[in-house]
Design an enzyme around this catalytic site. Structure first.
Site, mmCIF file in Angstrom:
data_model
loop_
_atom_site.group_PDB
_atom_site.id
_atom_site.type_symbol
_atom_site.label_atom_id
_atom_site.label_comp_id
_atom_site.label_asym_id
_atom_site.label_seq_id
_atom_site.Cartn_x
_atom_site.Cartn_y
_atom_site.Cartn_z
ATOM 1 N N GLU A 161 0.802 -1.216 0.000
ATOM 2 C CA GLU A 161 0.000 0.000 0.000
ATOM 3 C C GLU A 161 0.846 1.281 0.000
ATOM 4 O O GLU A 161 0.741 2.122 0.894
ATOM 5 C CB GLU A 161 -0.996 -0.052 1.174
ATOM 6 C CG GLU A 161 -1.889 -1.289 1.040
ATOM 7 C CD GLU A 161 -2.815 -1.545 2.224
ATOM 8 O OE1 GLU A 161 -2.839 -0.737 3.154
ATOM 9 O OE2 GLU A 161 -3.493 -2.582 2.202
ATOM 10 N N GLU A 269 -5.131 -10.507 -3.369
ATOM 11 C CA GLU A 269 -5.943 -10.627 -2.149
ATOM 12 C C GLU A 269 -7.436 -10.634 -2.492
ATOM 13 O O GLU A 269 -8.247 -9.989 -1.816
ATOM 14 C CB GLU A 269 -5.623 -9.468 -1.188
ATOM 15 C CG GLU A 269 -4.157 -9.365 -0.833
ATOM 16 C CD GLU A 269 -3.846 -8.330 0.246
ATOM 17 O OE1 GLU A 269 -4.778 -7.857 0.911
ATOM 18 O OE2 GLU A 269 -2.657 -8.009 0.414
HETATM 19 O O1 G3I Z 1 -3.939 -12.249 17.073
HETATM 20 C C1 G3I Z 1 -4.670 -11.259 17.812
HETATM 21 C C2 G3I Z 1 -5.384 -11.875 18.952
HETATM 22 O O2 G3I Z 1 -4.425 -12.392 19.846
HETATM 23 C C3 G3I Z 1 -6.268 -10.834 19.612
HETATM 24 O O3 G3I Z 1 -7.008 -11.426 20.626
HETATM 25 C C4 G3I Z 1 -7.224 -10.224 18.598
HETATM 26 C C5 G3I Z 1 -8.085 -9.132 19.206
HETATM 27 O O4 G3I Z 1 -8.280 -8.054 18.325
HETATM 28 O O5 G3I Z 1 -6.452 -9.667 17.568
HETATM 29 C C6 G3I Z 1 -5.664 -10.625 16.881
HETATM 30 O O6 G3I Z 1 -4.944 -9.967 15.884
HETATM 31 C C7 G3I Z 1 -5.683 -9.611 14.744
HETATM 32 C C8 G3I Z 1 -5.023 -10.269 13.542
HETATM 33 O O7 G3I Z 1 -5.631 -9.827 12.362
HETATM 34 C C9 G3I Z 1 -5.103 -11.785 13.590
HETATM 35 O O8 G3I Z 1 -6.431 -12.199 13.543
HETATM 36 C C10 G3I Z 1 -5.648 -8.093 14.601
HETATM 37 O O9 G3I Z 1 -6.366 -7.497 15.650
HETATM 38 C C11 G3I Z 1 -6.237 -7.708 13.285
HETATM 39 O O10 G3I Z 1 -6.120 -6.325 13.098
HETATM 40 C C12 G3I Z 1 -5.497 -8.426 12.181
HETATM 41 O O11 G3I Z 1 -6.087 -8.056 10.967
HETATM 42 C C13 G3I Z 1 -5.357 -8.383 9.794
HETATM 43 C C14 G3I Z 1 -5.087 -7.096 9.017
HETATM 44 O O12 G3I Z 1 -4.520 -7.397 7.767
HETATM 45 C C15 G3I Z 1 -4.112 -6.183 9.745
HETATM 46 O O13 G3I Z 1 -2.840 -6.763 9.844
HETATM 47 C C16 G3I Z 1 -6.205 -9.352 8.979
HETATM 48 O O14 G3I Z 1 -6.248 -10.619 9.646
HETATM 49 C C17 G3I Z 1 -5.589 -9.551 7.601
HETATM 50 O O15 G3I Z 1 -6.480 -10.292 6.801
HETATM 51 C C18 G3I Z 1 -5.365 -8.199 6.954
HETATM 52 O O16 G3I Z 1 -4.758 -8.397 5.709
HETATM 53 C C19 G3I Z 1 -4.514 -7.195 4.955
HETATM 54 C C20 G3I Z 1 -3.286 -7.448 4.122
HETATM 55 O O17 G3I Z 1 -2.207 -7.811 4.933
HETATM 56 C C21 G3I Z 1 -2.952 -6.231 3.270
HETATM 57 N N1 G3I Z 1 -4.060 -5.812 2.483
HETATM 58 C C22 G3I Z 1 -5.291 -5.578 3.208
HETATM 59 C C23 G3I Z 1 -5.669 -6.818 4.005
HETATM 60 C C24 G3I Z 1 -6.971 -6.587 4.694
HETATM 61 O O18 G3I Z 1 -6.825 -5.574 5.684
#
Ligand code: G3I
Length: 349
Positions: A161, A269
């Site tokens: 991004e 994605e």
């Molecule tokens: O692992 C923790 C967990 O321990 C905790 O209890 C929970 C409570 O909020 O959070 C968990 O972490 C989350 C993580 O995903 C794993 O599930 C984060 O809050 C959450 O923000 C995170 O979101 C990810 C996001 O990127 C931010 O990194 C999504 O899974 C993931 O699908 C998303 O992927 C992104 C790509 O990397 C880039 N392009 C956009 C795409 C969608 O946002």
């Protein structure tokens, strides 16, 4: 259905001296899986998986059968690998890479520099550092991750991004401010030094639906090319939040503009939620439209952002539990979109 003429021996039950060769016609079924269809078309078909999914035997069997590429959903992000400064933990990412190797799936390393996502890509602690320390830390992180997977991860989303949310300018974030205006080229150079054999990509969202942002992405690629930066490919995330595919022709046009700049292009994605009146059938048509345009214009990979509807980031993002944006339902059964994507892949073979 493919018909093959085969030469076979009919003598197994006859006297050894009467071995004869007969010409028979054999019917070969077209591959039932996306992976098989993608192999026929010379296209990688990828899936994003979190390491937590590796404990689910049904899910892993399906992922390995259906997909030839794997993107760690979160496990290679800086905020995960180095949640605490100077404490590097590759455990979860290593599990995913080992799984991919076991099943001959090509890993897309995701992602080294994601300055927009403080706490979700970039670790919280980085935001408090002075610019010279940020610059040093970014470099060391790239060295460590790319070095750790050197020879095992063939391509990296080096910068995720790079364009501001709605375009049309480069993003302004703690990393870009610390590294200066050439921050994308700087990151590509650093990754190239860490693994000269790896393909280096940038990865962007919403460019299929925001023309100004698409222009900014193309301009960035032109600048990187002119500067001689080691850029190999451009990923189009293609999260179709609205539940509908982009305007017909938009993907083909953008992919064509990028291919004309001599970069590889992939959809990295893809997901298409069931919102605003869309149905399983319109979803299938939307997936098919996107994949068909992309392949026709020269994409080499299509990766979906998740295996099945039980585990999509979009549920949390859109604040609902029924976005169902993927190719398999929550019981891991193929949806109409699986069939439509497979058909497009077979037609491209
Ligand atoms: O692992 C923790 C967990 O321990 C905790 O209890 C929970 C409570 O909020 O959070 C968990 O972490 C989350 C993580 O995903 C794993 O599930 C984060 O809050 C959450 O923000 C995170 O979101 C990810 C996001 O990127 C931010 O990194 C999504 O899974 C993931 O699908 C998303 O992927 C992104 C790509 O990397 C880039 N392009 C956009 C795409 C969608 O946002």
């Amino acid at each position: 259905m493919i018909l093959l003429a085969a030469c076979s021996s009919a003598s197994r039950d006859e006297a050894a001296t009467t071995t004869t060769m007969t010409t028979t016609t054999t019917e070969v079924e077209a591959p039932a899986t996306l992976r098989g269809a993608g192999d026929e078309a010379g296209v990688r078909v990828g899936v994003a998986l979190p390491a937590s999914r590796l404990d689910d035997a049904d899910a892993t069997a399906l992922a390995a059968a259906e997909f030839s590429a794997l993107t760690p959903e979160n496990e290679m992000k800086w905020s995960v690998v180095e949640a605490e400064r100077d404490v590097i933990d590759f455990t979860a990412a290593d599990e995913l890479v080992a799984f991919a190797e076991q099943h001959d799936m090509a890993v897309r390393g995701h992602t080294l520099v994601w300055g927009q996502a403080v706490g979700n890509g970039m670790p919280d602690w980085l935001a408090d550092l002075p610019p010279d320390e940020v610059r040093a830390e970014v470099g060391v992180f790239i060295d460590e991750v790319v070095g750790h997977y050197r020879g095992r991860v063939p391509r990296w989303d080096v910068v995720n991004e790079p364009i501001s949310l709605a375009g049309p300018v480069l993003d302004d974030n703690p990393i870009s401010r610390a590294l200066g205006p050439d921050w994308v080229a700087w990151a590509l150079d650093r990754a190239h030094a860490a693994d000269p054999d790896a393909e280096l990509w940038i990865n962007e969202h919403s460019v299929e639906s925001l023309p100004d942002k698409a222009d900014a992405l193309v301009a960035l690629v032109e600048d990187l090319r002119a500067a001689g930066a080691p850029l190999d490919g451009v990923g189009l995330q293609t999260h179709l939040f609205s539940g509908a595919p982009p305007e017909p022709g938009a993907i083909a046009e953008l992919v064509g503009r990028l291919r004309a700049l001599d970069v590889r292009v992939a959809i990295t994605e893809l997901d298409l939620p069931l919102v605003d009146g869309s149905t399983l059938e319109t979803q299938a048509d939307g997936f098919a439209q996107v994949v068909e345009e992309c392949l026709a214009a020269g994409c080499e990979e299509v990766t979906v952002w998740g295996l099945d509807d039980s585990a999509s980031w979009l549920d949390a993002f859109l604040g609902r539990t029924d976005t169902d944006p993927l190719l398999f339902d929550e019981d891991l059964r193929p949806k109409p979109a699986h069939a439509s994507v497979r058909e497009v892949l077979l037609a491209a073979a």
